[in-house]
Design a protein around this motif. Structure first.
Motif, short mmCIF file in Angstrom:
data_model
loop_
_atom_site.label_atom_id
_atom_site.label_comp_id
_atom_site.label_asym_id
_atom_site.label_seq_id
_atom_site.Cartn_x
_atom_site.Cartn_y
_atom_site.Cartn_z
N LEU A 64 47.83 29.45 -31.57
CA LEU A 64 46.38 29.65 -31.67
C LEU A 64 46.01 30.87 -32.51
N PRO A 65 46.70 32.01 -32.40
CA PRO A 65 46.31 33.13 -33.27
C PRO A 65 46.44 32.79 -34.76
N SER A 66 47.46 32.05 -35.14
CA SER A 66 47.63 31.66 -36.55
C SER A 66 46.52 30.71 -36.98
N LEU A 67 46.20 29.75 -36.13
CA LEU A 67 45.13 28.80 -36.45
C LEU A 67 43.79 29.53 -36.54
N ALA A 68 43.54 30.46 -35.63
CA ALA A 68 42.29 31.22 -35.64
C ALA A 68 42.17 32.03 -36.94
N THR A 69 43.24 32.66 -37.36
CA THR A 69 43.23 33.45 -38.60
C THR A 69 42.97 32.55 -39.80
N LEU A 70 43.61 31.39 -39.82
CA LEU A 70 43.43 30.43 -40.91
C LEU A 70 41.97 29.99 -41.01
N LEU A 71 41.36 29.66 -39.88
CA LEU A 71 39.96 29.22 -39.89
C LEU A 71 39.01 30.37 -40.18
N HIS A 72 39.29 31.54 -39.63
CA HIS A 72 38.42 32.69 -39.84
C HIS A 72 38.32 33.04 -41.32
N ALA A 73 39.41 32.89 -42.05
CA ALA A 73 39.40 33.20 -43.49
C ALA A 73 38.42 32.31 -44.25
N GLN A 74 38.05 31.19 -43.67
CA GLN A 74 37.11 30.26 -44.32
C GLN A 74 35.73 30.27 -43.64
N SER A 75 35.45 31.25 -42.80
CA SER A 75 34.20 31.26 -42.03
C SER A 75 32.96 31.26 -42.93
N HIS A 76 33.07 31.79 -44.13
CA HIS A 76 31.93 31.79 -45.05
C HIS A 76 31.57 30.37 -45.50
N ARG A 77 32.45 29.40 -45.24
CA ARG A 77 32.21 28.01 -45.64
C ARG A 77 31.86 27.10 -44.47
N TRP A 78 31.86 27.62 -43.24
CA TRP A 78 31.57 26.76 -42.09
C TRP A 78 30.15 26.24 -42.17
N ARG A 79 29.99 24.94 -42.06
CA ARG A 79 28.67 24.33 -41.91
C ARG A 79 28.45 24.03 -40.43
N GLU A 80 29.43 23.41 -39.84
CA GLU A 80 29.43 23.12 -38.41
C GLU A 80 30.82 23.45 -37.89
N ILE A 81 30.86 24.04 -36.71
CA ILE A 81 32.17 24.30 -36.10
C ILE A 81 32.05 24.09 -34.61
N ARG A 82 33.03 23.39 -34.07
CA ARG A 82 33.12 23.11 -32.63
C ARG A 82 34.56 23.37 -32.22
N VAL A 83 34.76 24.42 -31.43
CA VAL A 83 36.12 24.82 -31.04
C VAL A 83 36.13 25.24 -29.58
N PRO A 84 37.29 25.17 -28.95
CA PRO A 84 37.40 25.62 -27.56
C PRO A 84 37.44 27.15 -27.48
N ASP A 85 37.07 27.66 -26.32
CA ASP A 85 37.09 29.11 -26.13
C ASP A 85 38.49 29.69 -26.30
N SER A 86 39.51 28.91 -26.00
CA SER A 86 40.89 29.40 -26.15
C SER A 86 41.22 29.71 -27.61
N LEU A 87 40.59 29.04 -28.54
CA LEU A 87 40.78 29.34 -29.96
C LEU A 87 39.88 30.50 -30.38
N TRP A 88 38.64 30.49 -29.91
CA TRP A 88 37.67 31.51 -30.29
C TRP A 88 38.14 32.92 -29.91
N VAL A 89 38.74 33.06 -28.72
CA VAL A 89 39.19 34.41 -28.30
C VAL A 89 40.31 34.93 -29.19
N ASN A 90 40.94 34.07 -29.96
CA ASN A 90 42.00 34.49 -30.88
C ASN A 90 41.49 34.79 -32.29
#
Length: 127
Positions: A64-90
């Motif tokens: 999860l920390p690796s996935l969170a970092t991967l997604l966070h790097a693209q946060s400027h492109r998020w239009r819609e995002i739906r994720v569990p809290d277990s991912l968000w805390v990472n």
């Protein structure tokens, strides 16, 4: 998506060349199951705003920390995002740049071993 790419070379090149085809990242029936494919989808989607729906994050074979970092790097492109809290805390604890985000939905992951403290979230741009 990858099933269509197996039809023929022309389909493969057409699908890989169309960033809109890669702008929806899901994990569910027929969704992406590993970090390499998520990274590839993010690359092939180029600058297109992303729709991310990861409601079965436990099935993705990446920490999860690796996935969170991967997604966070693209946060400027998020239009819609739906994720569990277990991912968000990472997600990295940095300032957020969310210019294209229209909706952000967090849901409680019943399989996660999170405490009440872990489930306390600050707003994305909170200091």
């Amino acid at each position: 998506m990858t099933d269509l790419m197996l039809v023929c070379r022309a389909f493969k090149f057409a699908i890989e060349g169309d960033p809109q085809m890669w702008a929806v990242v899901t994990r569910g029936p027929g969704g992406i199951q590993n970090g390499d494919r998520i990274a590839r989808a993010l690359t092939l989607s180029r600058a297109v705003p992303l729709a991310i729906d990861l409601d079965h994050v436990e099935a993705i074979r990446v920490p999860l920390p690796s996935l969170a970092t991967l997604l966070h790097a693209q946060s400027h492109r998020w239009r819609e995002i739906r994720v569990p809290d277990s991912l968000w805390v990472n997600m990295p604890k940095t300032r957020w740049n969310l210019p294209t985000t229209e909706s952000l939905e967090l849901f409680i992951d019943p399989s996660a071993q999170l405490t009440a403290q872990d489930r306390t979230f600050a707003a994305p741009n909170a200091p």
